[in-house]
Write an enzyme that holds these catalytic residues in place. Structure first.
Site, PDB file in Angstrom:
ATOM      1  N   ARG A 238      68.056  45.104  82.277  1.00  0.00           N
ATOM      2  CA  ARG A 238      67.331  45.950  83.228  1.00  0.00           C
ATOM      3  C   ARG A 238      66.190  46.621  82.462  1.00  0.00           C
ATOM      4  O   ARG A 238      66.361  47.017  81.301  1.00  0.00           O
ATOM      5  CB  ARG A 238      68.246  47.023  83.825  1.00  0.00           C
ATOM      6  CG  ARG A 238      69.205  46.521  84.890  1.00  0.00           C
ATOM      7  CD  ARG A 238      68.490  46.096  86.183  1.00  0.00           C
ATOM      8  NE  ARG A 238      69.374  45.651  87.243  1.00  0.00           N
ATOM      9  CZ  ARG A 238      69.685  44.382  87.501  1.00  0.00           C
ATOM     10  NH1 ARG A 238      69.200  43.407  86.750  1.00  0.00           N
ATOM     11  NH2 ARG A 238      70.477  44.072  88.518  1.00  0.00           N
ATOM     12  N   GLU A 267      59.173  48.212  87.614  1.00  0.00           N
ATOM     13  CA  GLU A 267      59.227  46.839  88.091  1.00  0.00           C
ATOM     14  C   GLU A 267      58.846  46.810  89.560  1.00  0.00           C
ATOM     15  O   GLU A 267      59.452  47.558  90.333  1.00  0.00           O
ATOM     16  CB  GLU A 267      60.659  46.314  87.900  1.00  0.00           C
ATOM     17  CG  GLU A 267      60.727  44.812  87.947  1.00  0.00           C
ATOM     18  CD  GLU A 267      62.095  44.280  87.502  1.00  0.00           C
ATOM     19  OE1 GLU A 267      62.549  44.617  86.397  1.00  0.00           O
ATOM     20  OE2 GLU A 267      62.683  43.562  88.304  1.00  0.00           O
ATOM     21  N   HIS A 286      61.254  38.797  86.571  1.00  0.00           N
ATOM     22  CA  HIS A 286      62.673  38.946  86.917  1.00  0.00           C
ATOM     23  C   HIS A 286      63.225  37.683  87.586  1.00  0.00           C
ATOM     24  O   HIS A 286      63.670  37.726  88.739  1.00  0.00           O
ATOM     25  CB  HIS A 286      62.884  40.186  87.805  1.00  0.00           C
ATOM     26  CG  HIS A 286      64.282  40.742  87.705  1.00  0.00           C
ATOM     27  ND1 HIS A 286      64.581  42.070  87.890  1.00  0.00           N
ATOM     28  CD2 HIS A 286      65.478  40.139  87.441  1.00  0.00           C
ATOM     29  CE1 HIS A 286      65.886  42.258  87.749  1.00  0.00           C
ATOM     30  NE2 HIS A 286      66.451  41.101  87.477  1.00  0.00           N
TER      31      HIS A 286
HETATM   32  C1  DGY Z   1      71.172  40.432  88.895  1.00  0.00           C
HETATM   33  O1  DGY Z   1      71.845  39.657  89.575  1.00  0.00           O
HETATM   34  O2  DGY Z   1      71.556  41.556  88.591  1.00  0.00           O
HETATM   35  C2  DGY Z   1      69.852  39.932  88.412  1.00  0.00           C
HETATM   36  O3  DGY Z   1      69.096  40.904  87.823  1.00  0.00           O
HETATM   37  C3  DGY Z   1      69.105  39.214  89.505  1.00  0.00           C
HETATM   38  O4  DGY Z   1      69.792  38.051  89.743  1.00  0.00           O
END
Ligand code: DGY
Length: 327
Positions: A238, A267, A286
């Site tokens: 993240r 983001e 992402h």
């Molecule tokens: C998640 O699933 O947490 C990813 O960041 C996106 O698929």
């Protein structure tokens, strides 16, 4: 009997969406961008279920505005967008899509690692710009991957899958986590070290921790100073796990070699952000779980979780099984 009302906050792959549409009275948000907060609140008001993305904030305010809400099915493994505690207190099940995206996410993390080490984006830009005039003895030199040390911060499912890839490339695996992972130690010869040692010894440092108050800015100006000058940082976890401006300064000053980012803070990263000006920073939007098969499987799982919750059955991937369901 009327079908339960559901709001799906984005178009997700057919394999899950079709099931949802067939079995519920579903409204699907059609825009590429997330529904604005007021729209989400408005739909939540008479919904029995929500299918959400990591861009939808599901907090106490929203749940209080949704008296019928039984289940929030997140189309992601990460769930820092949902206040799970608040959901539990209100008898709402929250679910995610763990497991199916592990290998796909690790594939992308290792892709970023390799692309940064061998300066793939720079090489592509160089060739495309017509700068390739001859074989250059010192052109675009990078870092060796084989034989290097791969540091994993967060040895959960995805961290383990990343370590497996590193092992295949003959890398030495170090890791740090709040809990020891004996499987990684036994199967991959991974060595548990302190966070300080991980920073100091890793040639490649890949982040696989969830975003929590403890992991916010885990990588900051201080930690970047402890890393090797040849180090490559990879973040598929993240964005806020890394202090963006501290990373910018470190990359600009050449304090570390490069960074590969699938996630950023903020983001999306605005187009005029200074990180984009750096050749040693490779940013993708992402997409770590974005393979056709994985995204379809995530949609199926979200649908399974949703339908179970709506039927009053504990969803298969429930984050708060302790929640006492609303009648
Ligand atoms: C998640 O699933 O947490 C990813 O960041 C996106 O698929």
């Amino acid at each position: 009997m009327s079908k339960p009302k559901v709001f799906v906050t984005r178009i997700i792959p057919d394999r899950g969406l079709h099931t949802i549409i067939q079995n519920t009275d579903a409204t699907v948000w059609q825009d590429e961008l997330p529904p604005p907060r007021e729209v989400l609140l408005q739909h939540a008001r008479d919904c029995d279920g929500l299918v959400t993305l990591l861009t939808d904030k599901i907090d106490a305010e929203l749940m209080d505005a949704a008296p019928r809400l039984k289940v929030v099915a997140n189309y992601a493994v990460g769930f820092d967008n949902i206040d799970v505690k608040a959901a539990t207190a209100r008898g709402i099940w929250a679910t995610n899509t763990p497991g199916v995206l592990t290998e796909t996410t690790a594939d992308l993390a290792f892709t970023l690692l390799m692309a940064c080490a061998r300066r793939i984006a720079e090489g592509r830009d160089y060739a495309k710009a017509g700068k390739w005039r001859t074989w250059g003895p010192m052109l675009l030199m990078g870092q060796d991957i084989h034989g290097a040390t791969l540091g994993i911060a967060g040895m959960g499912r995805i961290g383990y899958a990343m370590a497996q890839r590193g092992k295949g490339f003959g890398m030495t695996i170090l890791y740090h986590d709040a809990i020891r992972n004996e499987k990684a130690e036994n199967d991959l010869g991974a060595t548990f070290v302190s966070m300080d040692e991980l920073l100091a010894r890793s040639d490649f440092l890949s982040l696989h921790v969830p975003l929590t108050p403890e992991t916010r800015h885990l990588i900051n100006a201080e930690s970047l100073k402890r890393m090797k000058p040849n180090a490559v940082l990879v973040n598929t976890a993240r964005g806020p796990v890394v202090d963006t401006m501290a990373l910018y300064e470190a990359l600009k000053a050449g304090r570390i070699f490069a960074a590969g980012l699938d996630v950023t803070d903020p983001e999306p990263l605005p187009a005029d952000h200074p990180l984009y000006t750096l050749d040693n920073c490779l940013i993708v939007p992402h997409i770590a779980s974005a393979s056709f098969e994985t995204r379809s499987r995530m949609a199926e799982m979200a649908a399974e979780n949703l339908l179970a919750g709506l039927a009053g059955r504990m969803p298969p991937n429930c984050l708060n099984p302790e929640a006492k369901p609303r009648l």
